[in-house]
Motif scaffolding. Structure first.
Motif: not given
Length: 116
Positions: A14-15, A39, A54
């Motif tokens: 989860d960035i 992401k 991500e």
């Protein structure tokens, strides 16, 4: 062989959560270094850089940004190094290009030239 700038590219789940964590350690996003929405995000704390990715990388990856990836690719090819992937643009005379290889323990290495 000048490998240029270096950073560790981290494969994150989860960035946004990862960005928030690394900000607590003093890292800040760099300009032109991606975004949470894209992401991927490169962050710095002084001279130390990390990249958060991500869903883009299978593993944490050692990353180098040289000024001449083509020369490095040719030198490594002459030494018999095998590559996991290469960009089609690597065969062009100039412009961005990249190649990936793995060290003897399977750790991925990305050589990624951003500029001509």
């Amino acid at each position: 062989m000048d490998l240029g700038k270096h950073y560790n590219a981290l494969n994150v789940k989860d960035i946004k959560v990862s960005r928030d964590f690394y900000q607590k350690l003093g890292f800040v996003p760099i300009s032109n270094g991606g975004s949470v929405e894209e992401k991927w995000l490169v962050m710095a704390n002084g001279a130390i850089k990390i990249g958060l990715f991500e869903g883009m990388l299978p593993k944490n990856t050692l990353t180098f940004n040289p000024t001449n990836a083509r020369q490095i690719y040719n030198e490594l090819s002459k030494q018999g190094v095998t590559f996991d992937s290469v960009s089609a643009s690597l065969q062009e005379e100039k412009g961005p290009c990249y190649f990936m290889l793995a060290d003897p323990d399977g750790n991925p290495i990305l050589v990624d030239q951003h500029e001509a």
